[in-house]
Structures are given as C-alpha cells and as structure tokens.
Design an enzyme around this catalytic site. Structure first.
Site, PDB file in Angstrom:
ATOM      1  N   GLY A  38       0.833  -1.205   0.000  1.00 39.78           N
ATOM      2  CA  GLY A  38       0.000   0.000   0.000  1.00 39.78           C
ATOM      3  C   GLY A  38       0.862   1.249   0.000  1.00 39.78           C
ATOM      4  N   SER A  39       0.296   2.323   0.504  1.00 40.92           N
ATOM      5  CA  SER A  39       0.981   3.618   0.430  1.00 40.92           C
ATOM      6  C   SER A  39       2.038   3.754   1.529  1.00 40.92           C
ATOM      7  CB  SER A  39      -0.056   4.731   0.599  1.00 40.92           C
ATOM      8  OG  SER A  39      -0.705   4.561   1.845  1.00 40.92           O
ATOM      9  N   PRO A  40       3.051   4.588   1.299  1.00 40.88           N
ATOM     10  CA  PRO A  40       4.053   4.823   2.346  1.00 40.88           C
ATOM     11  C   PRO A  40       3.416   5.355   3.635  1.00 40.88           C
ATOM     12  CG  PRO A  40       4.840   5.666   0.243  1.00 40.88           C
ATOM     13  CD  PRO A  40       3.425   5.247   0.028  1.00 40.88           C
ATOM     14  N   VAL A  42       0.452   4.684   5.004  1.00 40.98           N
ATOM     15  CA  VAL A  42      -0.121   3.588   5.796  1.00 40.98           C
ATOM     16  C   VAL A  42       0.983   2.590   6.175  1.00 40.98           C
ATOM     17  CG1 VAL A  42      -1.879   1.774   5.869  1.00 40.98           C
ATOM     18  CG2 VAL A  42      -2.394   3.935   4.734  1.00 40.98           C
ATOM     19  N   GLY A  43       2.000   2.472   5.333  1.00 40.88           N
ATOM     20  CA  GLY A  43       3.150   1.612   5.667  1.00 40.88           C
ATOM     21  C   GLY A  43       3.749   1.997   7.018  1.00 40.88           C
ATOM     22  N   GLU A  75       5.601  -3.306   0.964  1.00 41.61           N
ATOM     23  CA  GLU A  75       5.667  -3.029  -0.481  1.00 41.61           C
ATOM     24  C   GLU A  75       4.921  -1.722  -0.702  1.00 41.61           C
ATOM     25  OE1 GLU A  75       7.326  -4.664  -2.689  1.00 41.61           O
ATOM     26  OE2 GLU A  75       7.678  -6.650  -1.863  1.00 41.61           O
ATOM     27  N   CYS A  78       1.828   0.665  -8.889  1.00 37.79           N
ATOM     28  CA  CYS A  78       2.886   1.174  -8.006  1.00 37.79           C
ATOM     29  C   CYS A  78       4.180   1.444  -8.767  1.00 37.79           C
ATOM     30  CB  CYS A  78       3.149   0.172  -6.889  1.00 37.79           C
ATOM     31  SG  CYS A  78       3.495  -1.487  -7.489  1.00 37.79           S
TER      32      CYS A  78
HETATM   33  N1  LIG Z   1       5.109  -1.837  -3.846  1.00 44.86           N
HETATM   34  C1  LIG Z   1       4.079  -2.476  -4.338  1.00 44.86           C
HETATM   35  O1  LIG Z   1       4.155  -3.651  -4.697  1.00 44.86           O
HETATM   36  C2  LIG Z   1       2.754  -1.777  -4.466  1.00 44.86           C
HETATM   37  C3  LIG Z   1       1.755  -2.388  -5.218  1.00 44.86           C
HETATM   38  C4  LIG Z   1       0.525  -1.738  -5.340  1.00 44.86           C
HETATM   39  C5  LIG Z   1       0.298  -0.526  -4.742  1.00 44.86           C
HETATM   40  N2  LIG Z   1       1.288   0.048  -4.039  1.00 44.86           N
HETATM   41  C6  LIG Z   1       1.059   1.363  -3.443  1.00 44.86           C
HETATM   42  O2  LIG Z   1      -0.211   1.355  -2.792  1.00 44.86           O
HETATM   43  C7  LIG Z   1      -0.827   2.627  -2.871  1.00 44.86           C
HETATM   44  C8  LIG Z   1      -2.215   2.494  -3.449  1.00 44.86           C
HETATM   45  O3  LIG Z   1      -2.969   1.502  -2.815  1.00 44.86           O
HETATM   46  P1  LIG Z   1      -4.055   1.845  -1.685  1.00 44.86           P
HETATM   47  O4  LIG Z   1      -4.689   3.158  -1.975  1.00 44.86           O
HETATM   48  O5  LIG Z   1      -4.939   0.656  -1.562  1.00 44.86           O
HETATM   49  O6  LIG Z   1      -3.116   1.975  -0.416  1.00 44.86           O
HETATM   50  P2  LIG Z   1      -3.509   2.233   1.111  1.00 44.86           P
HETATM   51  O7  LIG Z   1      -2.224   2.308   1.844  1.00 44.86           O
HETATM   52  O8  LIG Z   1      -4.484   3.345   1.249  1.00 44.86           O
HETATM   53  O9  LIG Z   1      -4.319   0.904   1.544  1.00 44.86           O
HETATM   54  C9  LIG Z   1      -3.725  -0.371   1.539  1.00 44.86           C
HETATM   55  C10 LIG Z   1      -4.424  -1.243   2.575  1.00 44.86           C
HETATM   56  O10 LIG Z   1      -4.258  -0.664   3.866  1.00 44.86           O
HETATM   57  C11 LIG Z   1      -5.501  -0.506   4.512  1.00 44.86           C
HETATM   58  N3  LIG Z   1      -5.488   0.775   5.230  1.00 44.86           N
HETATM   59  C12 LIG Z   1      -5.761   2.011   4.736  1.00 44.86           C
HETATM   60  N4  LIG Z   1      -5.621   2.953   5.692  1.00 44.86           N
HETATM   61  C13 LIG Z   1      -5.248   2.307   6.818  1.00 44.86           C
HETATM   62  C14 LIG Z   1      -4.943   2.736   8.143  1.00 44.86           C
HETATM   63  N5  LIG Z   1      -5.015   4.022   8.508  1.00 44.86           N
HETATM   64  N6  LIG Z   1      -4.574   1.794   9.055  1.00 44.86           N
HETATM   65  C15 LIG Z   1      -4.500   0.487   8.716  1.00 44.86           C
HETATM   66  N7  LIG Z   1      -4.795   0.035   7.474  1.00 44.86           N
HETATM   67  C16 LIG Z   1      -5.162   0.917   6.533  1.00 44.86           C
HETATM   68  C17 LIG Z   1      -6.547  -0.515   3.408  1.00 44.86           C
HETATM   69  O11 LIG Z   1      -7.774  -0.999   3.907  1.00 44.86           O
HETATM   70  C18 LIG Z   1      -5.917  -1.429   2.361  1.00 44.86           C
HETATM   71  O12 LIG Z   1      -6.246  -2.786   2.597  1.00 44.86           O
HETATM   72  C19 LIG Z   1       0.090   3.456  -3.750  1.00 44.86           C
HETATM   73  O13 LIG Z   1       0.937   4.252  -2.953  1.00 44.86           O
HETATM   74  C20 LIG Z   1       0.906   2.401  -4.495  1.00 44.86           C
HETATM   75  O14 LIG Z   1       2.141   2.870  -4.989  1.00 44.86           O
HETATM   76  C21 LIG Z   1       2.509  -0.548  -3.867  1.00 44.86           C
END
Ligand SMILES: NC(=O)c1ccc[n+]([C@@H]2O[C@H](COP(=O)([O-])OP(=O)(O)OC[C@H]3O[C@@H](n4cnc5c(N)ncnc54)[C@H](O)[C@@H]3O)[C@@H](O)[C@H]2O)c1
Length: 482
Positions: A204-206, A208-209, A226, A260
């Site tokens: 997911g996003s940095p 939330v990471g 990731e 991503c």
């Molecule tokens: N490196 C990779 O392999 C890869 C692949 C795909 C997407 N991404 C990245 O992911 C992002 C897009 O995806 P997204 O919008 O689903 O990301 P996101 O971080 O918003 O959400 C990812 C997951 O985290 C959960 N989440 C969201 N907010 C949260 C919080 N506050 N606390 C705990 N969990 C939470 C969501 O329910 C979802 O399941 C982009 O930044 C993209 O670059 C990375």
C-alpha cells in the site's frame, strides 16, 4: 448458482472482531502443526490456488470489471498470470528452497557442522491494496503457503467485488485455520494490526506503511512493506524513441496508471522532446485507437472511484493553472471516472503533479540537458520503487544506475521487472522494506534459523579460568583464527 459479484451487497463494512480473534487463535495452533509440513503438502495447496484461478476466471473478470472497468485481457496479464506464474515457480522450486543450506565452518568454528534452516514464521497477515486486488493478495499468499505458514488476508475495501470473490475462493479451497479472508476497511485493518502476528506483509501507500510498521513494533513482528512513490523515467537523446514511447505508453496507461511501478514523471532530453511527444501520440493511437474514441475503448480501464478521480483531476488542474500545457489527453466532462491518457509539458517545478505520487493516467514531461542535475533531483526525493532509463549509450545507462537508488529498474522497458520470477521485487526506504516474488517471497515468509552442531571444535579452550594457556589461546584466536 449465485456468484460473489451478485452477493456483494452482503459484504460487511467492518469485520466482526470476535470472529477475527477466533480465527487468529485457531491459526496459531494450526501453525504449530504446519511446522512439519512437507513440500508435497504445501505444493498441493498451491495447486488448489492455481486451479481456482482457472476455474474462477470468468468471475475474476466480472469482479475486476465491476470494481474499476478493468478489461479482461488486462486481468489476464496483470491479475491471473502473475499468480499462476508465482504458484508454478514455487511448485517447481519448493523442494530445493526447503532444503537446509549447509555452511562450511570458518577457521574459528573448525570441528562443527552448520546449516541454515528455513522455518515457517507462523501466523501471517497480508494486507493488500485495491490497484491489483487479486494479484497483490494471492501473489503473497503463494509465498506464505510455500513457506508453510497460516494466513489471514485483508483485501482492500475499495475493490469490494474482488474482496468478496477472494473470500469465496478461500473458503472454497482452504480450511479457515489455514487461510482466511477478513474483509473490512481501516478499523478492521487496525484491529488486525493489534494482534501478535509472526509476520505482516503489507502492500500500500508509504503513509499507511508507517502505521503498519508502528503497530508491528508493539509486538516486534517482522514486516515486509511493499510501498509506492514517484518512479522517474529518463529518456536520453540516444534512445530509440519509438520503442521508448511504445513501452512507456503501455507501462503508464495500463490499469489507468494505477500501478505502483508505473512511470510517474519523465525527464526527456531537450533535443528529442517534440519527436518523443509525437511518438507517444502514435503509440497511444496504436494501443488504444483514436483519441476521440478512446473513452469507449473496452481496453482502457477507469479510475477506481470518485475520490481518486477528483484527486487526479486536481493534479492536472493545479498543473495547468500554473502554466502547464496538455499536448495530449485531458479531462473531458463525464460521469464514469474517465481521464484520457494525458501528457503535460512546461510543468512548473512546484506543481503537485511533480510532488505527489500520481497514480493515474497523467505523465508530466520535464526536458533536460544536464544529466548530473537530474540525478541530483532524483536523489533529493525519497528513493523510488522503480526507475526506468531509455538510451542506447551504455555509459549513460551505467551512470544513471550507479548514481541513483531504486527498488528496481528496467533499461529500455518499463514494468516488466515485476514479471521476472528470479528477481527480487521490493522498494527501498520510502518505497518499501524487504522483497517479494519467487525465492525472495519464500524467504520473506521464512525465518532463517542458524543451527550449529558440535563435533570436535576448540571452543572448550575459551572456557574460564582465564589464565595461562587459555589467556594465550584467546589472544592467538583473536589474531589468527578470527
Ligand atoms: N510496492 C508495491 O508492490 C505496491 C503495489 C501496489 C500498490 N502500491 C502502493 O499502494 C498505494 C495504493 O494503494 P491503496 O490506496 O490501496 O493503499 P492504502 O495504503 O491506502 O491501503 C492499503 C491497505 O491498507 C488498509 N489501510 C488504509 N488505511 C489504513 C490505516 N489508517 N490503518 C491500517 N490500514 C489501513 C486498506 O484498507 C488497504 O487494505 C500506492 O501508494 C501504491 O504505490 C505498492
């Protein structure tokens, strides 16, 4: 028979915490018995998952289409194929990966034998994003199962049809004490993050990471992160322009730029900017047909929801208000989250489109002549997940690769690093931590346990009392045996 796509209204907004905790406890005890699972038993699970990808293909198409009008051929290439490939690769190599790796003794450890055993980490949590909902959930699941773990999978709430379908598939082919899907949004995710998992694999996003890593720290749980960020492209004046345009048009606009590792912004050598834009126009027409009819082309998918549509439109508006030109694309009035494949030039350096991850079909072009300067600009930003370089000049390519850092790179192509099963896939710092795919994915979900067997080593010579010969031996070992 009703399908997951039809059942979607029944999907809960947030999970029932009692069920989640019951699942977690059941998986903890199952994980203990899986410590002795054989390669054949793990392979049988991978085959079940692989078969489901074939048996449920039509449902996967429907779910992806319902979630963001993703075209079926793109579902084949970017959702089904990567999972099948990951499973096939693991099935082929698992026996070898599971074998303990023997290690030769060092001088100091002469008289021992040693090995590294890959043991399952235990109960693992996979949290996945919406942009490749099936691939980025079931891909890591393959690695987790290959490594002998149990898994709770939390898919994204933004692609509810895919989440519901994965829930159904997992219930169909696995016992819930081995693999279970827990559906829900932020609250569900945070509840899961409070549990003492043995490993968390987050995509997911940095932003939330960081939340995930903070929560993991409470239990000292290992993490694979990731993440995303701004992946730059450099097109040198020596590049094959038509080839660069073709590969970038696909890399950028597949999945509507919601990838991503999509090229995010592009440095193009000043000498070739005009011919490059012309080549991009031609490449786009070849891939998606005439601009005026692209909106109705079923091969071109949509922004996932209104919020992200507004965000991407806002980036274009901000850039144009600051003087950017739009030589291709733009935002026609519509109500189905369609944004045309868009190029931006003359972009003000302070525009948000050059600061934030775009994650949509918009590609800003920044002309350059001074390679050192753009390397400096790239290095001044957080380390990207991908960096792409297009050139025929090997010295130029080498200079870019050695003076920058990125999770991964392609030379004269984009995005295909994801499909190479023998390569690690992951980011660096802001774009991620740890790797996935193939053997690297297996290792992410395994603990490398060091085992030394005593035979006739000299270690007894280190024991106290520290006098006479012992003192002499410690000094001798420090100087000559270390
Ligand atoms: N490196 C990779 O392999 C890869 C692949 C795909 C997407 N991404 C990245 O992911 C992002 C897009 O995806 P997204 O919008 O689903 O990301 P996101 O971080 O918003 O959400 C990812 C997951 O985290 C959960 N989440 C969201 N907010 C949260 C919080 N506050 N606390 C705990 N969990 C939470 C969501 O329910 C979802 O399941 C982009 O930044 C993209 O670059 C990375």
């Amino acid at each position: 028979m009703s399908t997951a796509v039809e059942n979607i209204a029944a999907a809960p907004e947030e999970a029932d915490h009692n069920r989640t905790e019951r699942l977690f406890a059941a998986q903890q005890s199952k994980a203990l018995s899986l410590r002795t699972s054989t390669a054949a038993e793990r392979i049988e699970k991978l085959k079940r998952l692989r078969q489901a990808m074939f048996d449920r293909t039509e449902q996967i198409y429907k779910a992806c289409h319902a979630d963001f009008a993703k075209p079926a051929p793109e579902v084949d290439i970017t959702e089904i194929l990567p999972v099948v490939m990951e499973a096939n690769h693991a099935i082929r190599h698992l026996k070898g990966w599971m074998k303990p790796e023997r290690k030769r003794p060092t001088l100091l450890m002469f008289g021992t034998s040693a090995e590294v055993r890959n043991e399952p980490k235990g109960v693992c949590l996979i949290i996945s994003p919406w942009n490749y909902p099936i691939n980025l959930s079931f891909g890591p699941l393959v690695s987790a199962l290959a490594a002998g773990n149990t898994v709770i999978l939390k898919p994204s709430e933004l692609t509810p049809h895919c989440a519901q379908l994965m829930d159904e598939i997992v219930r169909d082919i696995f016992d819930e004490d081995e693999v279970a899907v827990v559906q829900g949004a932020v609250e569900t995710s945070q509840h899961l993050l409070g549990l003492p998992f043995n490993h968390i694999f987050f995509t997911g996003s940095p932003a939330v990471g960081k939340i995930v890593m903070r929560a993991a720290a409470e239990n000292l749980t290992s993490v694979t992160l990731e993440l995303g960020g701004k992946s730059p492209v450099i097109v040198d004046k020596t590049a094959d322009i038509a080839n660069a345009a073709k590969n970038l048009a696909w890399g950028k606009f597949a999945n509507n730029g919601q990838t991503c590792i999509a090229p995010d912004y592009m440095y193009v050598h000043t000498d070739i900017v005009d011919s490059f834009i012309e080549a991009m126009r031609k490449a786009m027409t070849k891939l998606y047909g005439d601009q005026s009819r692209m909106e109705s082309n079923p091969d071109y998918c949509r922004i996932v929801n209104d919020k992200h549509y507004g965000r991407v439109k806002g980036l274009i508006d901000d850039a144009t208000q600051r003087g950017a030109r739009v030589p291709m694309g733009g935002v026609p009035a519509n109500d189905d989250n369609y944004i045309a494949p868009t190029l931006l030039t003359d972009v003000d350096r302070d525009s948000r489109v050059l600061e934030e991850e775009i994650f949509g079909p918009v590609l800003p072009i920044v002309p350059f002549t001074d390679t050192d300067r753009i390397i400096g600009e790239i290095n001044a930003k957080p380390k990207p997940l991908a960096l792409y370089v297009f050139a025929r000049d090997n010295d130029f390519i080498e200079k870019v690769l050695t003076h920058t850092s990125a999770g991964g790179s392609c030379v004269n192509h984009s995005m295909v690093q994801f499909l190479h099963a023998n390569l690690p896939f992951g980011g660096v710092n802001n774009s991620g931590l740890g790797n996935s795919h193939g053997h690297y994915g297996f290792k992410a979900f395994s603990h490398e346990r060091a085992v030394v067997r005593e035979r006739f080593s000299l270690s007894f010579l280190f024991l106290p009392p520290y006098k006479g010969f012992t003192r002499w031996f410690i000094k001798f070992a420090t100087r000559w045996l270390s």
